[in-house]
Scaffold this active site. Structure first.
Site, PDB file in Angstrom:
ATOM      1  N   SER A   1      -9.338   7.828   2.893  1.00  0.00           N
ATOM      2  CA  SER A   1      -9.700   8.358   4.210  1.00  0.00           C
ATOM      3  C   SER A   1     -11.176   8.745   4.322  1.00  0.00           C
ATOM      4  O   SER A   1     -11.804   8.446   5.343  1.00  0.00           O
ATOM      5  CB  SER A   1      -8.802   9.539   4.572  1.00  0.00           C
TER       6      SER A   1
ATOM      7  N   LYS B   1       3.212  16.678   5.256  1.00  0.00           N
ATOM      8  CA  LYS B   1       3.313  16.329   6.683  1.00  0.00           C
ATOM      9  C   LYS B   1       4.371  17.155   7.409  1.00  0.00           C
ATOM     10  O   LYS B   1       4.198  17.493   8.574  1.00  0.00           O
ATOM     11  CB  LYS B   1       3.617  14.842   6.835  1.00  0.00           C
TER      12      LYS B   1
ATOM     13  N   ASP C   1       0.756   7.605  12.517  1.00  0.00           N
ATOM     14  CA  ASP C   1       1.221   6.521  11.633  1.00  0.00           C
ATOM     15  C   ASP C   1       1.866   5.386  12.428  1.00  0.00           C
ATOM     16  O   ASP C   1       1.627   4.200  12.161  1.00  0.00           O
ATOM     17  CB  ASP C   1       2.235   7.048  10.609  1.00  0.00           C
TER      18      ASP C   1
ATOM     19  N   GLY D   1      12.734   7.592   4.875  1.00  0.00           N
ATOM     20  CA  GLY D   1      11.927   8.754   4.531  1.00  0.00           C
ATOM     21  C   GLY D   1      10.929   9.060   5.640  1.00  0.00           C
ATOM     22  O   GLY D   1      11.054   8.584   6.779  1.00  0.00           O
TER      23      GLY D   1
ATOM     24  N   ALA E   1       7.924   8.066   6.302  1.00  0.00           N
ATOM     25  CA  ALA E   1       7.210   6.960   6.940  1.00  0.00           C
ATOM     26  C   ALA E   1       8.085   6.323   8.013  1.00  0.00           C
ATOM     27  O   ALA E   1       7.610   5.979   9.101  1.00  0.00           O
ATOM     28  CB  ALA E   1       6.806   5.927   5.892  1.00  0.00           C
TER      29      ALA E   1
ATOM     30  N   MET F   1       4.384  -1.340   3.822  1.00  0.00           N
ATOM     31  CA  MET F   1       3.446  -0.238   4.109  1.00  0.00           C
ATOM     32  C   MET F   1       2.588   0.116   2.903  1.00  0.00           C
ATOM     33  O   MET F   1       1.502   0.688   3.053  1.00  0.00           O
ATOM     34  CB  MET F   1       4.206   1.011   4.587  1.00  0.00           C
TER      35      MET F   1
ATOM     36  N   GLY G   1      -0.003  -2.876   3.823  1.00  0.00           N
ATOM     37  CA  GLY G   1      -0.186  -1.826   4.822  1.00  0.00           C
ATOM     38  C   GLY G   1      -1.603  -1.298   4.951  1.00  0.00           C
ATOM     39  O   GLY G   1      -1.797  -0.231   5.539  1.00  0.00           O
TER      40      GLY G   1
HETATM   41  P1  NAP Z   1       9.652   9.075   1.073  1.00  0.00           P
HETATM   42  O1  NAP Z   1       9.872  10.059   2.189  1.00  0.00           O
HETATM   43  O2  NAP Z   1       9.591   9.557  -0.322  1.00  0.00           O
HETATM   44  O3  NAP Z   1      10.838   7.971   1.223  1.00  0.00           O
HETATM   45  C1  NAP Z   1      10.950   6.955   0.271  1.00  0.00           C
HETATM   46  C2  NAP Z   1      11.984   5.923   0.754  1.00  0.00           C
HETATM   47  O4  NAP Z   1      11.954   4.835  -0.169  1.00  0.00           O
HETATM   48  C3  NAP Z   1      13.426   6.422   0.785  1.00  0.00           C
HETATM   49  O5  NAP Z   1      14.082   5.870   1.908  1.00  0.00           O
HETATM   50  C4  NAP Z   1      14.000   5.854  -0.512  1.00  0.00           C
HETATM   51  O6  NAP Z   1      15.391   5.600  -0.464  1.00  0.00           O
HETATM   52  C5  NAP Z   1      13.281   4.544  -0.601  1.00  0.00           C
HETATM   53  N1  NAP Z   1      13.177   3.979  -1.955  1.00  0.00           N
HETATM   54  C6  NAP Z   1      12.432   4.427  -2.994  1.00  0.00           C
HETATM   55  N2  NAP Z   1      12.573   3.625  -4.068  1.00  0.00           N
HETATM   56  C7  NAP Z   1      13.458   2.642  -3.707  1.00  0.00           C
HETATM   57  C8  NAP Z   1      14.014   1.528  -4.369  1.00  0.00           C
HETATM   58  N3  NAP Z   1      13.699   1.242  -5.652  1.00  0.00           N
HETATM   59  N4  NAP Z   1      14.884   0.735  -3.701  1.00  0.00           N
HETATM   60  C9  NAP Z   1      15.211   1.009  -2.400  1.00  0.00           C
HETATM   61  N5  NAP Z   1      14.714   2.064  -1.717  1.00  0.00           N
HETATM   62  C10 NAP Z   1      13.843   2.873  -2.359  1.00  0.00           C
HETATM   63  O7  NAP Z   1       8.303   8.259   1.315  1.00  0.00           O
HETATM   64  P2  NAP Z   1       7.573   7.972   2.704  1.00  0.00           P
HETATM   65  O8  NAP Z   1       6.687   9.103   3.073  1.00  0.00           O
HETATM   66  O9  NAP Z   1       8.615   7.556   3.686  1.00  0.00           O
HETATM   67  O10 NAP Z   1       6.607   6.749   2.313  1.00  0.00           O
HETATM   68  C11 NAP Z   1       7.135   5.470   1.996  1.00  0.00           C
HETATM   69  C12 NAP Z   1       5.981   4.542   1.619  1.00  0.00           C
HETATM   70  O11 NAP Z   1       5.172   4.249   2.756  1.00  0.00           O
HETATM   71  C13 NAP Z   1       5.035   5.153   0.572  1.00  0.00           C
HETATM   72  O12 NAP Z   1       4.775   4.156  -0.389  1.00  0.00           O
HETATM   73  C14 NAP Z   1       3.787   5.499   1.368  1.00  0.00           C
HETATM   74  O13 NAP Z   1       2.649   5.461   0.577  1.00  0.00           O
HETATM   75  C15 NAP Z   1       3.789   4.397   2.421  1.00  0.00           C
HETATM   76  N6  NAP Z   1       3.047   4.768   3.649  1.00  0.00           N
HETATM   77  C16 NAP Z   1       1.960   3.994   3.998  1.00  0.00           C
HETATM   78  C17 NAP Z   1       1.260   4.291   5.152  1.00  0.00           C
HETATM   79  C18 NAP Z   1       0.087   3.423   5.543  1.00  0.00           C
HETATM   80  O14 NAP Z   1      -0.733   3.867   6.374  1.00  0.00           O
HETATM   81  N7  NAP Z   1      -0.030   2.210   5.034  1.00  0.00           N
HETATM   82  C19 NAP Z   1       1.629   5.378   5.974  1.00  0.00           C
HETATM   83  C20 NAP Z   1       2.754   6.133   5.600  1.00  0.00           C
HETATM   84  C21 NAP Z   1       3.450   5.818   4.429  1.00  0.00           C
HETATM   85  P3  NAP Z   1      16.487   6.770  -0.776  1.00  0.00           P
HETATM   86  O15 NAP Z   1      16.593   7.565   0.491  1.00  0.00           O
HETATM   87  O16 NAP Z   1      17.729   6.041  -1.116  1.00  0.00           O
HETATM   88  O17 NAP Z   1      15.935   7.575  -1.930  1.00  0.00           O
END
Ligand code: NAP
Length: 286
Positions: free
Chosen positions: A17, A66, A106, A133, A135, A224, A246
């Site tokens: 950022s 967040k 986002d 999650g 995101a 993402m 992403g």
């Molecule tokens: P989070 O709240 O920790 O949620 C993680 C999600 O991933 C949960 O639904 C989890 O499923 C699932 N998951 C994890 N490992 C898995 C696997 N091996 N197989 C299937 N599902 C799996 O994370 P978040 O905040 O939503 O972020 C998710 C991703 O998006 C991160 O990598 C983050 O860096 C990225 N992101 C990128 C941007 C961007 O601007 N590019 C913006 C926001 C987020 P369960 O519920 O079953 O545990």
């Protein structure tokens, strides 16, 4: 003195950022300083309040704060305020008078990357969103506003996807049409035009258990996670989909924050191109 902005998180040292906002400030001629704040895991509110007490104008909030930021702020009354309220997560805070106003950019960042940069319009499309999650919560409302033909949320822990769908169905601001939750093993036989990986699986070199036939002819597979070709993107490419990481979403959500703070939306393509040339970022934030 420059107006002071920062990203607050834990960890935060690898955040892109500051580099993104420095480019935006340079390109738009805005007198802005943008730094990083590493807040203790139990000290988000104190660190954020201190930043504003010391004269800070705005914060980006990243993992894991967040949701706490959502509890800290008030919401503006403009059209986009519903995104943060429904997402139950805030990634942008702006000081207005004495008040801290919260936004979630986002979803707008994702939409801008899909529709403007990748030229994949959402209206009428069948969209599959993997993960339930933070995101996913952040992008559901902005996707629904674009009126996809269908939005299916799949998650390893199905209960969380069901809760997410129930949350948006009782939302007050939008009519929820074709939004549903499914386990991965019930996706066989369905096809989607846009498949978005909003899980963190790629960070561990894993991917959700996705049937290969979900990719409709000409489908876009979007992860993402950025800065790497994840197993999901490899799998999607091998089954005929076009693919994107992403990084564009990251830059676009930053541009939306900059717009909220400074009233000008910077050009994003030069910054995306610059970061790609420099290696695309080595770790995910968001
Ligand atoms: P989070 O709240 O920790 O949620 C993680 C999600 O991933 C949960 O639904 C989890 O499923 C699932 N998951 C994890 N490992 C898995 C696997 N091996 N197989 C299937 N599902 C799996 O994370 P978040 O905040 O939503 O972020 C998710 C991703 O998006 C991160 O990598 C983050 O860096 C990225 N992101 C990128 C941007 C961007 O601007 N590019 C913006 C926001 C987020 P369960 O519920 O079953 O545990």
């Amino acid at each position: 003195m420059s107006d002071h902005y920062a990203v607050i998180g834990n960890p935060v040292e690898h955040s892109l950022s500051p580099a993104i906002h420095a480019e935006f400030a340079r390109a738009t001629g805005q007198d802005v300083a943008y730094t990083k704040i590493l807040a203790p895991l139990d000290g988000f509110e104190a660190a954020a309040r201190k930043f504003f007490k010391d004269g800070g104008k705005g914060l980006n909030v990243t993992l894991p704060f967040k949701r706490q930021a959502w509890d800290l702020v008030n919401f503006p009354t403009d059209a986009e305020s519903g995104y943060a309220i429904d997402a139950q997560a805030v990634n942008t805070i702006k000081l207005v008078g004495e008040e801290l106003l919260g936004y979630n950019t986002d979803g707008l960042g994702l939409i801008a990357d899909l529709e403007r940069n990748l030229v994949v319009p959402i209206p009428g499309k069948r969209v599959l969103l993997m993960g339930a999650g933070g995101a996913t919560y952040g992008v559901v409302h902005p996707i629904l506003v674009r009126e996809p033909g269908l939005l299916v949320v799949a998650n390893r822990t199905l209960d969380k996807a069901n809760q997410l769908v129930a949350h948006f169905q009782k939302g007050r601001r939008i009519a929820v049409g074709e939004l549903s939750a499914k386990p991965y093993d019930q996706l066989s036989g369905s096809q989607f035009d846009i498949v978005i990986n909003a899980t963190s699986a790629g960070l561990k070199n894993e991917m959700p258990p996705l049937p290969a036939e979900v990719f409709a002819p000409g489908a876009l597979a979007y992860d993402m996670v950025y800065g790497k070709v994840t197993p999901f993107l490899k799998f999607a490419g091998a089954h005929g989909a076009q693919t994107s990481d992403g990084l564009g979403m990251l830059v676009e959500q930053a541009a939306e924050s900059f717009l909220i703070w400074r009233g000008v939306r910077p050009a994003t393509k030069p910054v995306i191109d610059l970061l790609r040339r420099e290696g695309g970022g080595r770790r995910a934030e968001g």
